[in-house]
Scaffold this motif. Structure first.
Motif, PDB file in Angstrom:
ATOM      1  N   GLU A  29      49.599  27.541  44.592  1.00 11.42           N
ATOM      2  CA  GLU A  29      50.250  27.362  43.307  1.00 11.42           C
ATOM      3  C   GLU A  29      49.945  28.526  42.328  1.00 11.42           C
ATOM      4  O   GLU A  29      50.566  28.364  41.101  1.00 11.42           O
ATOM      5  N   VAL A  30      49.297  29.361  42.491  1.00 10.47           N
ATOM      6  CA  VAL A  30      49.006  30.657  41.845  1.00 10.47           C
ATOM      7  C   VAL A  30      50.158  31.613  41.921  1.00 10.47           C
ATOM      8  O   VAL A  30      50.441  31.966  43.024  1.00 10.47           O
ATOM      9  N   SER A  31      50.827  31.853  40.998  1.00  9.06           N
ATOM     10  CA  SER A  31      52.065  32.739  40.987  1.00  9.06           C
ATOM     11  C   SER A  31      51.804  33.817  40.093  1.00  9.06           C
ATOM     12  O   SER A  31      52.326  33.827  38.798  1.00  9.06           O
ATOM     13  N   PRO A  32      51.257  35.041  40.474  1.00  3.83           N
ATOM     14  CA  PRO A  32      51.007  36.158  39.448  1.00  3.83           C
ATOM     15  C   PRO A  32      52.222  37.026  39.370  1.00  3.83           C
ATOM     16  O   PRO A  32      52.980  37.027  40.301  1.00  3.83           O
ATOM     17  N   ASP A  33      52.279  37.745  38.410  1.00  3.34           N
ATOM     18  CA  ASP A  33      53.665  38.460  37.914  1.00  3.34           C
ATOM     19  C   ASP A  33      53.442  39.692  38.849  1.00  3.34           C
ATOM     20  O   ASP A  33      52.167  40.138  39.156  1.00  3.34           O
ATOM     21  N   THR A  34      54.360  40.808  38.772  1.00  7.01           N
ATOM     22  CA  THR A  34      54.115  42.073  39.477  1.00  7.01           C
ATOM     23  C   THR A  34      53.232  42.655  38.808  1.00  7.01           C
ATOM     24  O   THR A  34      52.668  43.770  39.509  1.00  7.01           O
ATOM     25  N   THR A  35      52.956  42.581  37.658  1.00  8.81           N
ATOM     26  CA  THR A  35      51.794  43.373  36.840  1.00  8.81           C
ATOM     27  C   THR A  35      50.621  42.565  36.588  1.00  8.81           C
ATOM     28  O   THR A  35      49.777  43.230  35.865  1.00  8.81           O
TER      29      THR A  35
ATOM     30  N   LEU B  23      41.864  38.912  42.326  1.00  2.00           N
ATOM     31  CA  LEU B  23      41.315  37.803  42.815  1.00  2.00           C
ATOM     32  C   LEU B  23      41.722  36.861  43.755  1.00  2.00           C
ATOM     33  O   LEU B  23      40.911  36.314  44.966  1.00  2.00           O
ATOM     34  N   MET B  24      43.225  36.889  43.862  1.00  2.00           N
ATOM     35  CA  MET B  24      43.650  36.204  45.441  1.00  2.00           C
ATOM     36  C   MET B  24      43.325  36.780  46.402  1.00  2.00           C
ATOM     37  O   MET B  24      42.931  36.330  47.522  1.00  2.00           O
ATOM     38  N   GLU B  25      43.405  38.302  46.607  1.00  2.00           N
ATOM     39  CA  GLU B  25      42.966  38.774  47.891  1.00  2.00           C
ATOM     40  C   GLU B  25      41.710  38.721  47.984  1.00  2.00           C
ATOM     41  O   GLU B  25      41.236  38.721  49.418  1.00  2.00           O
TER      42      GLU B  25
ATOM     43  N   VAL C 264      47.751  42.421  37.722  1.00  2.53           N
ATOM     44  CA  VAL C 264      46.564  43.012  38.764  1.00  2.53           C
ATOM     45  C   VAL C 264      45.506  42.208  39.049  1.00  2.53           C
ATOM     46  O   VAL C 264      44.894  41.784  40.055  1.00  2.53           O
ATOM     47  N   GLY C 265      44.919  41.515  37.962  1.00  2.00           N
ATOM     48  CA  GLY C 265      43.741  40.830  37.759  1.00  2.00           C
ATOM     49  C   GLY C 265      43.936  39.385  38.904  1.00  2.00           C
ATOM     50  O   GLY C 265      42.936  39.388  39.699  1.00  2.00           O
TER      51      GLY C 265
END
Length: 144
Positions: free
Chosen positions: A37-43, A50-52, A45-46
């Motif tokens: 459910e976490v959907s980060p934008d392309t910018t 964290l997900m990686e 980075v944080g």
């Protein structure tokens, strides 16, 4: 102020958190944290970092209990590790190793040196937060 040297003995603890992927294959997880459910934008980075960390490298990290006073600059020269076979190994920061190329010596927590050379492995604990927001406490009525 002259630098002081400290030596500590401890047992590192593996990093654990709710929703951490199980390290064994074919093991069921408890669904408390849904990384899908976490959907980060392309910018963003944080969030990506964290997900990686959480999904790929989390079981490779350990917590070291090292307490420092606020307002100091700590320099880590290395860590002596004793294995279960009673072998003692000296581990230095990666950017201090001979023959390390510039792109391989990147560090998130390194401070820039004044002379433009390689940064020292230092950790700065600043004495205060840059801005503190204060205000009156809020009282929320039940059900509100």
């Amino acid at each position: 102020m002259a630098p002081t040297r400290s030596v500590s003995t401890f047992v590192p603890t593996q990093v654990v958190f709710d929703g951490m992927p199980h390290t064994r294959w074919w093991a069921f997880e408890d669904r408390r944290t849904n990384f899908a459910e976490v959907s980060p934008d392309t910018t963003d980075v944080g969030k990506l970092m964290l997900m990686e960390f959480a999904l790929v490298f989390a079981n490779d990290w350990f917590v070291v209990p090292w307490t420092l006073p606020v307002g100091v600059l700590a320099r880590v020269r290395g860590i002596a590790v004793t294995t279960v076979f009673n072998e003692r190994l000296w581990v230095e920061p990666v950017d201090q190793l001979a023959g390390t190329q510039e792109w391989q010596s990147w560090s998130m927590f390194a401070l820039t040196s004044q002379g433009g050379g390689k940064p020292e492995p230092e950790l700065a604990l600043l004495p205060k937060a840059p801005k503190v927001q204060k205000g009156p406490g809020l009282v929320v009525p039940p059900g509100g």
